[in-house]
Design a protein around this motif. Structure first.
Motif, mmCIF file in Angstrom:
data_model
loop_
_atom_site.group_PDB
_atom_site.id
_atom_site.type_symbol
_atom_site.label_atom_id
_atom_site.label_comp_id
_atom_site.label_asym_id
_atom_site.label_seq_id
_atom_site.Cartn_x
_atom_site.Cartn_y
_atom_site.Cartn_z
ATOM 1 N N ARG A 41 0.819 -1.207 0.000
ATOM 2 C CA ARG A 41 0.000 0.000 0.000
ATOM 3 C C ARG A 41 0.855 1.261 0.000
ATOM 4 N NH1 ARG A 41 -4.762 -1.528 4.399
ATOM 5 N NH2 ARG A 41 -5.607 -3.335 3.248
ATOM 6 N N SER A 42 1.788 1.341 0.947
ATOM 7 C CA SER A 42 2.617 2.541 1.023
ATOM 8 C C SER A 42 3.499 2.678 -0.222
ATOM 9 C CB SER A 42 3.483 2.490 2.283
ATOM 10 O OG SER A 42 4.303 1.328 2.291
ATOM 11 N N THR A 47 4.854 5.562 -5.135
ATOM 12 C CA THR A 47 5.146 5.477 -6.580
ATOM 13 C C THR A 47 4.138 6.281 -7.393
ATOM 14 O OG1 THR A 47 6.062 3.264 -6.226
ATOM 15 C CG2 THR A 47 5.521 3.891 -8.489
ATOM 16 N N ALA A 48 2.868 6.165 -7.036
ATOM 17 C CA ALA A 48 1.839 6.918 -7.765
ATOM 18 C C ALA A 48 2.041 8.421 -7.598
ATOM 19 C CB ALA A 48 0.456 6.512 -7.268
ATOM 20 N N PHE A 49 2.413 8.842 -6.389
ATOM 21 C CA PHE A 49 2.651 10.267 -6.162
ATOM 22 C C PHE A 49 3.835 10.747 -6.988
ATOM 23 C CE2 PHE A 49 4.442 13.902 -3.956
ATOM 24 C CZ PHE A 49 3.315 14.684 -3.705
ATOM 25 N N ALA A 119 13.984 9.681 -0.216
ATOM 26 C CA ALA A 119 13.709 10.118 1.154
ATOM 27 C C ALA A 119 13.096 8.995 1.982
ATOM 28 C CB ALA A 119 12.778 11.332 1.125
ATOM 29 N N VAL A 120 12.128 8.265 1.389
ATOM 30 C CA VAL A 120 11.500 7.165 2.120
ATOM 31 C C VAL A 120 12.513 6.060 2.415
ATOM 32 C CG1 VAL A 120 9.733 5.365 1.987
ATOM 33 C CG2 VAL A 120 9.236 7.672 1.155
#
Length: 419
Positions: A41-42, A47-49, A119-120
């Motif tokens: 989910r995250s 990725t979509a963002f 960053a993530v």
């Protein structure tokens, strides 16, 4: 069972210590069974963002940067997709996202949320303990894009591109440091949670050990005294079975009474193992039950002389004094040839001086017993801040001398025992 033992030997933690293991691994370790599941989910959200934001950035920077092509979309999607393994392989993921981002910038594609996957990944790497890898990846990425933006841009797409202002590099460096600083704070907090959990687990283990010791000590005191009296009465009954039936009947009556009392006290001790919060069924014994000890000793053939008046004591000190007298008289019955004992109470300021003497000599085993009873007496006295001296007297016999504070502050262990 063999498979379970093999798994315990493999990870080095016994099955019963899983809570302590999770405490050391941190708050996220509670999700250990879910670590094998990939964070879909995250990862999809990040990725979509990144893809959507880069598309809008491409429209805003049209003509200034290279247009998005299949390679650009592949780099963006790849940098996001590798985040699926950020928990199991944080170092490889942070290096992969940094490399994909650097290739994206070298191709002259538009600036935008392309830095989000880095960053993530850096955040998770720092929190997982791979601080050097995270800082190195971010540092290499920043130095690489600085080299691209101020030197290599002449030979890289898009054509006619110029060097950006240095203020922009300062802003980029500030954002990178902010992300890593936030990750460091999260790591420190995680370690603090781990220490707190480990301390709570250790405190719970100590409380359980104290409780087991208390129960063992109580059972020893109750059973040793009662069974000693029962043994003496049984021997007397067997000896007088044919010659003095009335005396045999009295011995059997004493055995019945002592066994009933022992069962009641054992139930009281074991009652502490029931659900927390239940009230005790009976108050803890104190020196007010000293006459019962004298009667029980008399039934076992031991005459007890009491000198001095037993003082009024707190429940914890009273219980300790009662058990010390009980254990001392039990040792006289079991290990001394004397049929007379003296219990003397004295007061020295705020200290109770309790002394139990017999004239000996020792019979069979050593006068002090096996040592477990004396150890229990010393533990009781030490829990209240007192002392115990036990040993042979110079003129023969055996002496137990206890000094207990009458008005001492009851420590935690003794307070639990009172309850």
């Amino acid at each position: 069972m063999d498979g379970q033992r093999a798994r315990e030997a493999e990870d080095g933690w016994p099955r019963g210590d899983r809570r302590l293991r999770r405490a050391w691994r941190g708050p996220w370790a509670d999700e250990e069974p879910r670590r094998r599941r990939l964070p879909w989910r995250s990862t999809v959200l990040v990725t979509a963002f990144a893809l959507t934001g880069s598309r809008f950035a491409a429209h805003a920077q049209h003509g200034d940067r290279a247009a998005l092509d299949p390679l650009a979309w592949a780099l963006l999607a790849g940098a996001g997709a590798v985040l699926l393994w950020r928990r199991s392989h944080p170092v490889a993921v942070v290096a992969g996202t940094a490399a994909a981002t650097l290739l994206y910038l070298a191709a002259g594609y538009p600036f935008g949320p392309v830095f989000l996957p880095v960053a993530v990944a850096s955040f998770h790497a720092v929190v997982a303990g791979h601080r050097r890898a995270a800082w190195a990846a971010v540092g290499i990425l920043w130095a690489g894009q600085l080299l691209l933006a101020h030197w290599l841009y002449r030979w890289l797409p898009p054509a006619g591109d110029g060097a950006p202002p240095w203020e922009q590099q300062a802003v980029t460096a500030t954002w990178a440091v902010a992300v890593l600083a936030l990750a460091e704070l999260a790591r420190v907090r995680r370690e603090q949670w781990a220490r707190e959990r480990a301390e709570r687990a250790e405190a719970a283990r100590r409380r359980a050990d104290r409780e087991r010791l208390r129960i063992a000590r109580e059972l020893h005191d109750v059973l040793a005294h009662s069974i000693s009296v029962i043994n003496v009465q049984a021997g007397m009954g067997l000896a007088l079975l044919d010659t003095d039936p009335e005396q045999t009947r009295a011995a059997l009556t004493t055995i019945r009474a002592m066994s009933k009392e022992a069962l009641g006290e054992v139930r009281q001790v074991l009652g502490t193992l029931r659900a927390p919060g239940d009230a005790p069924r009976a108050p803890a014994p104190g020196l007010d039950r000293l006459p019962e000890l004298v009667e029980q000793a008399a039934a076992a053939g031991l005459t007890v002389e009491v000198e001095g008046e037993p003082p009024r004591l707190s429940p914890g000190t009273g219980l300790a004094a009662f058990r010390i007298v009980q254990e001392a008289l039990t040792n006289v019955v079991r290990h001394s040839g004397s049929r007379r004992a003296r219990v003397r109470f004295g007061r020295d300021g705020g200290t109770l001086r309790l002394r139990v003497d017999d004239d000996g000599p020792a019979t069979g085993a050593e006068a002090g017993g096996s040592g477990h009873g004396l150890a229990g007496m010393r533990e009781r006295a030490a829990a209240l801040g007192g002392t115990i001296e036990a040993g042979p007297r110079p003129d023969g016999g055996f002496r137990v001398l206890a000094e207990l504070p009458v008005t001492a502050v009851v420590p935690a262990a003794a307070e639990e025992e009172e309850r």
